[in-house]
Design an enzyme around this catalytic site. Structure first.
Site, PDB file in Angstrom:
ATOM      1  N   GLY A  53       9.362   3.816   5.640  1.00  0.00           N
ATOM      2  CA  GLY A  53       8.179   4.430   5.871  1.00  0.00           C
ATOM      3  C   GLY A  53       7.167   4.152   5.056  1.00  0.00           C
ATOM      4  O   GLY A  53       7.313   3.718   3.919  1.00  0.00           O
ATOM      5  N   GLN A  92      -1.130   5.117   1.057  1.00  0.00           N
ATOM      6  CA  GLN A  92      -0.389   4.260   0.084  1.00  0.00           C
ATOM      7  C   GLN A  92      -1.035   3.013   0.039  1.00  0.00           C
ATOM      8  O   GLN A  92      -0.698   2.053  -0.857  1.00  0.00           O
ATOM      9  CB  GLN A  92       1.110   4.369   0.391  1.00  0.00           C
ATOM     10  N   CYS A 100      10.398   5.607  -2.807  1.00  0.00           N
ATOM     11  CA  CYS A 100       9.110   5.534  -2.024  1.00  0.00           C
ATOM     12  C   CYS A 100       8.470   4.066  -2.404  1.00  0.00           C
ATOM     13  O   CYS A 100       8.907   3.494  -3.662  1.00  0.00           O
ATOM     14  CB  CYS A 100       8.455   6.640  -2.759  1.00  0.00           C
ATOM     15  N   LEU A 101       7.664   3.440  -1.725  1.00  0.00           N
ATOM     16  CA  LEU A 101       7.298   2.301  -1.989  1.00  0.00           C
ATOM     17  C   LEU A 101       6.395   2.215  -3.185  1.00  0.00           C
ATOM     18  O   LEU A 101       6.027   1.472  -3.628  1.00  0.00           O
ATOM     19  CB  LEU A 101       6.480   1.549  -0.719  1.00  0.00           C
ATOM     20  N   HIS A 132       8.515  13.390   3.637  1.00  0.00           N
ATOM     21  CA  HIS A 132       8.244  12.564   2.709  1.00  0.00           C
ATOM     22  C   HIS A 132       6.849  11.870   3.099  1.00  0.00           C
ATOM     23  O   HIS A 132       5.916  11.999   2.202  1.00  0.00           O
ATOM     24  CB  HIS A 132       9.250  11.343   2.362  1.00  0.00           C
ATOM     25  N   GLU A 133       6.551  11.381   4.129  1.00  0.00           N
ATOM     26  CA  GLU A 133       5.433  10.485   4.649  1.00  0.00           C
ATOM     27  C   GLU A 133       4.307  11.665   4.819  1.00  0.00           C
ATOM     28  O   GLU A 133       3.247  11.385   4.273  1.00  0.00           O
ATOM     29  CB  GLU A 133       5.678   9.750   5.814  1.00  0.00           C
ATOM     30  N   HIS A 163       2.582  12.584   1.752  1.00  0.00           N
ATOM     31  CA  HIS A 163       1.400  11.627   1.230  1.00  0.00           C
ATOM     32  C   HIS A 163       0.046  11.751   1.776  1.00  0.00           C
ATOM     33  O   HIS A 163      -0.891  11.541   1.101  1.00  0.00           O
ATOM     34  CB  HIS A 163       2.041  10.263   1.616  1.00  0.00           C
TER      35      HIS A 163
END
Ligand code: NI
Length: 166
Positions: free
Chosen positions: A46, A51, A93-94, A135-136, A139
């Protein structure tokens, strides 16, 4: 399509609020294409627009396994309308490359969003997909997985990130 640089914690831009998308036009479709290419390249399951430095309320998820056909889900102006149960999941997480953290989330969610076709849809999700949506979605409000940890976990993850970037 383009692979875009992913902002890493503690970049302050990751703390800003995403702005609602007013219209799903070519610019948004191009952005989503770029987000997808960036996510698959990383690779990750994701990614949210903030991000990659775009403060818009968009995230994408693809939880298909390596041996399964891709299953890209696009969420524009998402709104989580219900949360139920709880579970712990080892999340990555990226924006925190290499880190995995056990985080408590709701077990199931209902989310309403606009798709790439400009139409609204509603989705019920459980397990990994429900975790990824939470999670996303965080953000888009400048909330990061480190915020979900206890003080000891926060210090440990901060040190790990500092070491990786140092
Ligand atoms: Ni993330």
């Amino acid at each position: 399509m383009a692979i875009l640089p992913i902002l890493r914690y503690p970049n302050p831009q990751l703390r800003e609020m995403g702005v609602p998308v007013s219209k799903v036009d070519d610019a948004i479709r191009t952005l989503v294409d770029d987000m997808a290419e960036t996510m698959y390249d990383a690779p990750g399951v994701g990614i949210a627009a903030p991000q990659i430095g775009k403060l818009l309320r968009i995230f994408i998820i693809d939880i298909a396994g390596d041996d399964e056909p891709s299953d890209l889900k696009v969420f524009i102006n998402p709104e989580i309308t219900s949360l139920a149960g709880s579970l712990r999941w080892d999340e990555g997480c990226l924006s925190f490359p290499g880190a995995t953290e056990s985080i408590k989330r709701a077990e199931s969610v209902t989310v309403r969003a606009t798709g790439l076709d400009g139409k609204q849809f509603e989705l019920e999700a459980v397990g990994l997909l429900a975790v990824a949506i939470q999670h996303e979605n965080d953000h888009l409000d400048g909330v990061l997985m480190i915020d979900k940890l206890n003080p000891l976990g926060k210090r440990r993850l901060s040190r790990k990130v500092a070491k990786e970037s140092g």
